[in-house]
Design a protein around this motif. Structure first.
Motif, PDB file in Angstrom:
ATOM      1  N   MET A 317       3.104  -0.590   5.953  1.00 49.94           N
ATOM      2  CA  MET A 317       4.405  -0.100   5.480  1.00 49.94           C
ATOM      3  C   MET A 317       5.351   0.160   6.657  1.00 49.94           C
ATOM      4  O   MET A 317       6.498  -0.282   6.661  1.00 49.94           O
ATOM      5  CB  MET A 317       4.226   1.185   4.666  1.00 49.94           C
ATOM      6  CG  MET A 317       3.537   0.954   3.333  1.00 49.94           C
ATOM      7  SD  MET A 317       3.393   2.485   2.401  1.00 49.94           S
ATOM      8  CE  MET A 317       2.155   2.007   1.202  1.00 49.94           C
ATOM      9  N   ILE A 318       4.858   0.882   7.652  1.00 52.81           N
ATOM     10  CA  ILE A 318       5.728   1.219   8.795  1.00 52.81           C
ATOM     11  C   ILE A 318       6.132  -0.063   9.528  1.00 52.81           C
ATOM     12  O   ILE A 318       7.299  -0.271   9.836  1.00 52.81           O
ATOM     13  CB  ILE A 318       5.022   2.219   9.747  1.00 52.81           C
ATOM     14  CG1 ILE A 318       4.823   3.562   9.043  1.00 52.81           C
ATOM     15  CG2 ILE A 318       5.827   2.403  11.032  1.00 52.81           C
ATOM     16  CD1 ILE A 318       3.976   4.559   9.807  1.00 52.81           C
ATOM     17  N   ASP A 319       5.154  -0.923   9.761  1.00 53.61           N
ATOM     18  CA  ASP A 319       5.451  -2.143  10.520  1.00 53.61           C
ATOM     19  C   ASP A 319       6.401  -3.068   9.760  1.00 53.61           C
ATOM     20  O   ASP A 319       7.133  -3.842  10.368  1.00 53.61           O
ATOM     21  CB  ASP A 319       4.143  -2.861  10.900  1.00 53.61           C
ATOM     22  CG  ASP A 319       3.294  -1.998  11.840  1.00 53.61           C
ATOM     23  OD1 ASP A 319       3.844  -1.031  12.415  1.00 53.61           O
ATOM     24  OD2 ASP A 319       2.089  -2.269  11.989  1.00 53.61           O
ATOM     25  N   GLU A 320       6.406  -2.980   8.435  1.00 64.14           N
ATOM     26  CA  GLU A 320       7.319  -3.835   7.667  1.00 64.14           C
ATOM     27  C   GLU A 320       8.649  -3.144   7.359  1.00 64.14           C
ATOM     28  O   GLU A 320       9.483  -3.681   6.644  1.00 64.14           O
ATOM     29  CB  GLU A 320       6.635  -4.302   6.372  1.00 64.14           C
ATOM     30  CG  GLU A 320       5.499  -5.256   6.692  1.00 64.14           C
ATOM     31  CD  GLU A 320       4.928  -6.004   5.518  1.00 64.14           C
ATOM     32  OE1 GLU A 320       5.457  -5.868   4.400  1.00 64.14           O
ATOM     33  OE2 GLU A 320       3.939  -6.726   5.727  1.00 64.14           O
ATOM     34  N   GLY A 321       8.807  -1.911   7.868  1.00 67.65           N
ATOM     35  CA  GLY A 321      10.127  -1.278   7.775  1.00 67.65           C
ATOM     36  C   GLY A 321      10.318  -0.325   6.613  1.00 67.65           C
ATOM     37  O   GLY A 321      11.452   0.047   6.291  1.00 67.65           O
ATOM     38  N   VAL A 322       9.227   0.103   5.959  1.00 65.59           N
ATOM     39  CA  VAL A 322       9.358   1.111   4.895  1.00 65.59           C
ATOM     40  C   VAL A 322       9.556   2.479   5.561  1.00 65.59           C
ATOM     41  O   VAL A 322       8.892   2.792   6.556  1.00 65.59           O
ATOM     42  CB  VAL A 322       8.083   1.160   4.017  1.00 65.59           C
ATOM     43  CG1 VAL A 322       8.192   2.230   2.939  1.00 65.59           C
ATOM     44  CG2 VAL A 322       7.791  -0.202   3.395  1.00 65.59           C
ATOM     45  N   ALA A 323      10.452   3.286   5.030  1.00 65.91           N
ATOM     46  CA  ALA A 323      10.597   4.668   5.511  1.00 65.91           C
ATOM     47  C   ALA A 323       9.441   5.479   4.934  1.00 65.91           C
ATOM     48  O   ALA A 323       9.270   5.542   3.718  1.00 65.91           O
ATOM     49  CB  ALA A 323      11.932   5.244   5.055  1.00 65.91           C
ATOM     50  N   VAL A 324       8.642   6.074   5.818  1.00 66.01           N
ATOM     51  CA  VAL A 324       7.408   6.737   5.382  1.00 66.01           C
ATOM     52  C   VAL A 324       7.470   8.233   5.670  1.00 66.01           C
ATOM     53  O   VAL A 324       7.940   8.660   6.728  1.00 66.01           O
ATOM     54  CB  VAL A 324       6.187   6.107   6.103  1.00 66.01           C
ATOM     55  CG1 VAL A 324       4.948   6.971   5.976  1.00 66.01           C
ATOM     56  CG2 VAL A 324       5.912   4.708   5.557  1.00 66.01           C
ATOM     57  N   THR A 325       6.993   9.020   4.707  1.00 67.82           N
ATOM     58  CA  THR A 325       6.827  10.455   4.934  1.00 67.82           C
ATOM     59  C   THR A 325       5.442  10.865   4.453  1.00 67.82           C
ATOM     60  O   THR A 325       4.702  10.055   3.889  1.00 67.82           O
ATOM     61  CB  THR A 325       7.956  11.257   4.246  1.00 67.82           C
ATOM     62  OG1 THR A 325       7.680  12.648   4.404  1.00 67.82           O
ATOM     63  CG2 THR A 325       8.062  10.964   2.782  1.00 67.82           C
ATOM     64  N   LEU A 326       5.079  12.113   4.713  1.00 68.45           N
ATOM     65  CA  LEU A 326       3.756  12.628   4.366  1.00 68.45           C
ATOM     66  C   LEU A 326       3.895  13.915   3.580  1.00 68.45           C
ATOM     67  O   LEU A 326       4.884  14.627   3.717  1.00 68.45           O
ATOM     68  CB  LEU A 326       2.963  12.951   5.641  1.00 68.45           C
ATOM     69  CG  LEU A 326       2.523  11.781   6.509  1.00 68.45           C
ATOM     70  CD1 LEU A 326       2.035  12.298   7.862  1.00 68.45           C
ATOM     71  CD2 LEU A 326       1.421  10.987   5.817  1.00 68.45           C
ATOM     72  N   SER A 327       2.872  14.214   2.794  1.00 69.79           N
ATOM     73  CA  SER A 327       2.906  15.453   2.020  1.00 69.79           C
ATOM     74  C   SER A 327       1.497  15.899   1.700  1.00 69.79           C
ATOM     75  O   SER A 327       0.566  15.095   1.682  1.00 69.79           O
ATOM     76  CB  SER A 327       3.684  15.191   0.730  1.00 69.79           C
ATOM     77  OG  SER A 327       3.295  16.100  -0.253  1.00 69.79           O
ATOM     78  N   THR A 328       1.355  17.187   1.387  1.00 71.76           N
ATOM     79  CA  THR A 328       0.028  17.688   0.972  1.00 71.76           C
ATOM     80  C   THR A 328      -0.323  17.244  -0.438  1.00 71.76           C
ATOM     81  O   THR A 328      -1.485  17.126  -0.779  1.00 71.76           O
ATOM     82  CB  THR A 328      -0.024  19.226   0.953  1.00 71.76           C
ATOM     83  OG1 THR A 328       0.961  19.709   0.033  1.00 71.76           O
ATOM     84  CG2 THR A 328       0.167  19.830   2.328  1.00 71.76           C
ATOM     85  N   ASP A 329       0.686  17.108  -1.328  1.00 75.66           N
ATOM     86  CA  ASP A 329       0.445  16.914  -2.762  1.00 75.66           C
ATOM     87  C   ASP A 329      -0.220  18.164  -3.353  1.00 75.66           C
ATOM     88  O   ASP A 329      -0.853  18.081  -4.412  1.00 75.66           O
ATOM     89  CB  ASP A 329      -0.426  15.675  -3.009  1.00 75.66           C
ATOM     90  CG  ASP A 329      -0.460  15.239  -4.469  1.00 75.66           C
ATOM     91  OD1 ASP A 329       0.425  15.654  -5.228  1.00 75.66           O
ATOM     92  OD2 ASP A 329      -1.383  14.491  -4.848  1.00 75.66           O
ATOM     93  N   CYS A 330      -0.131  19.294  -2.652  1.00 75.86           N
ATOM     94  CA  CYS A 330      -0.800  20.529  -3.095  1.00 75.86           C
ATOM     95  C   CYS A 330      -0.887  20.634  -4.622  1.00 75.86           C
ATOM     96  O   CYS A 330       0.116  20.783  -5.305  1.00 75.86           O
ATOM     97  CB  CYS A 330      -0.025  21.726  -2.539  1.00 75.86           C
ATOM     98  SG  CYS A 330      -0.540  23.304  -3.227  1.00 75.86           S
ATOM     99  N   ASN A 331      -2.101  20.526  -5.152  1.00 74.01           N
ATOM    100  CA  ASN A 331      -2.330  20.652  -6.600  1.00 74.01           C
ATOM    101  C   ASN A 331      -3.800  20.950  -6.823  1.00 74.01           C
ATOM    102  O   ASN A 331      -4.622  20.714  -5.933  1.00 74.01           O
ATOM    103  CB  ASN A 331      -1.887  19.362  -7.324  1.00 74.01           C
ATOM    104  CG  ASN A 331      -2.880  18.231  -7.164  1.00 74.01           C
ATOM    105  OD1 ASN A 331      -3.947  18.229  -7.763  1.00 74.01           O
ATOM    106  ND2 ASN A 331      -2.557  17.262  -6.304  1.00 74.01           N
TER     107      ASN A 331
END
Ligand code: NIG
Ligand code: FE
Length: 432
Positions: A317-331
């Motif tokens: 994803m990063i190498d192909e230019g997608v804007a990436v973020t991260l999250s806990t998904d706390c659930n």
């Protein structure tokens, strides 16, 4: 009187400057705007200056009165971490299901049998507003202790008009009483409630005709999210719900391609979703569609780990230019954690993101994923005074010294919220 705070002599400041207009993509994710031996000056609840210690001294000459000094020597300073995908408001817990999954039970089968999300729906319906607030408050404290100063919070454990409103109302009240900023998302389309089993389209109508208009009228949410998944909401149903949300001013988000590849990533790009979340099974075409769109990929490697599944293809994803973020998904089902720093650790270890990329993902890109990048996500003059001081001499150590909480100090809206790794309430060390 306005409090002036001088955070001084930081070994490194990770500013993330220059990306408030658009999220970082590709190689730009590695450009984290590092300043060595630097200072940040806060005036009240805003950042007023970031730069070298020498320039900070000149800047401060124009100020009269007391200056609160925070010594950051030997530490790194980052923007307050931003978690753009949580289900933090809920009641109960599901540790027995965790044990069952370790013995071979499948997450999606438990949902089909009335467990999973539907089990938390039962406990959330039973809980009063006060109980919901109390339980989520504890989790928000833990977020703060891990350096998180803003979270998105989804509904989706009520699944009736009244209970969805109750969950969002709890988020609204928590925003008033807790230092963390909470950005609310309506997710009535999280599961088909038992009383609508076999009548999914009727539940979709309830969401479209009653829930969305009411949530919008009461201004309880800013986004609308859908669990687009085999056996939950189809692509067609998801599209209808998200379009209805859009017509009421709710910006779309999608739980996409989590367990089965359904074309959720493609749908996210098609409806102009702010973000597509999970994406474990996203197809090559789906990744391309995201790369060519403004939709941000919210990756949740702790969820993949907790479900014992292969994580999303972050590198591609990063190498192909997608804007990436991260999250806990706390659930309570797939990611019972509040440690975004740990999520960053496992993003490195299981998805081969770099220490710089995970920082960009958990700050400025996360701010974009909740449409707050004009206010948070970087250390730049004019933005909110949300900072974290980590007990680490450089940013790589945050990922290298993994699975321990290196947060030393958290400043939220210019106030000290955590000091020496301990929560501060009203200027005093809190008991927990
Ligand atoms: O993001 N996948 C759907 N929703 C949550 C899980 C919620 C739950 O199991 O309670 C998720 O993984
Ligand atoms: Fe989720």
């Amino acid at each position: 009187m306005t409090v002036i705070t001088h955070v001084k002599s930081a070994a490194q400041i990770v500013t993330m400057k220059g990306a408030s207009d658009a999220p970082k993509r590709g190689e730009a994710m590695s450009d984290i705007g590092l300043i060595e031996n630097g200072s940040v000056v806060l005036v009240g609840d805003r950042i007023a200056f970031v730069g070298s210690d020498g320039d900070a001294a000149d800047f401060l000459e124009t100020f009269e009165g007391d200056i609160r000094l925070i010594d950051a020597s030997g530490k790194i300073v980052t923007p307050g971490l931003v978690d753009p995908h949580t289900h933090v408001v809920y009641a109960g817990s599901r540790e027995k299901e965790f044990e069952m999954r370790l013995q071979g039970a499948k997450y999606i089968d438990m949902l089909k049998q009335g467990g999973g999300i539907l089990s938390t729906t039962r406990s959330t319906r039973e809980a009063g507003l006060g109980q919901l607030i109390e339980q989520a408050h504890v989790r928000l404290d833990r977020f703060l202790l891990h350096g998180v100063t803003t979270v998105e919070a989804k509904s989706g454990y009520g699944l009736t008009v009244e209970d969805e409103v109750k969950q969002l109302e709890a988020a609204r009240r928590l925003q008033r009483i807790h230092p963390i900023d909470i950005v609310p998302t309506f997710m009535g389309a999280h599961a088909i409630p038992v009383e609508y089993r076999g009548r999914a389209d009727e539940y979709v109508q309830l969401i479209i005709e009653r829930m969305i208009p009411l949530v919008s009228q009461l201004k309880l949410a800013e986004f609308c999210d859908v669990f687009c998944e085999e056996g939950v909401f189809t692509v067609e149903q998801s599209r209808k719900i998200l379009e209805a949300g859009k017509s009421y001013g709710l910006k779309p988000k999608i739980h996409a391609d989590e367990i089965v590849q359904t074309g959720g990533a493609e749908l996210a790009a098609e409806v102009g979703a702010v973000s597509a979340e999970h994406l474990l099974q996203a197809s090559d075409a789906g990744i391309q569609a995201l790369a060519n769109s403004n939709t941000i990929a919210v990756l949740l490697p702790a969820t993949a780990l907790f479900l014992m599944e292969k994580p999303a293809r972050a590198r591609k994803m990063i190498d192909e230019g997608v804007a990436v973020t991260l999250s806990t998904d706390c659930n309570p089902g797939t990611s019972p954690t509040q440690s975004l720093p740990f999520v960053m650790n496992i993003a490195c270890l299981t998805m081969r993101m770099t220490p710089a990329e995970v920082l960009a993902a958990a700050t400025i890109n996360a701010a974009h994923a909740i449409c707050r990048a004009d206010q948070i996500g970087s250390i730049e003059a004019g933005k909110k005074a949300d900072l974290v001081l980590f007990d680490a001499p450089n940013y790589q150590t945050l990922q290298y010294n993994f699975a321990v909480n290196l947060v030393h100090t958290v400043i939220k809206n210019g106030e000290i919220a955590v000091e020496g790794g301990v929560l501060i309430a009203n200027g005093k060390h809190a008991s927990n």
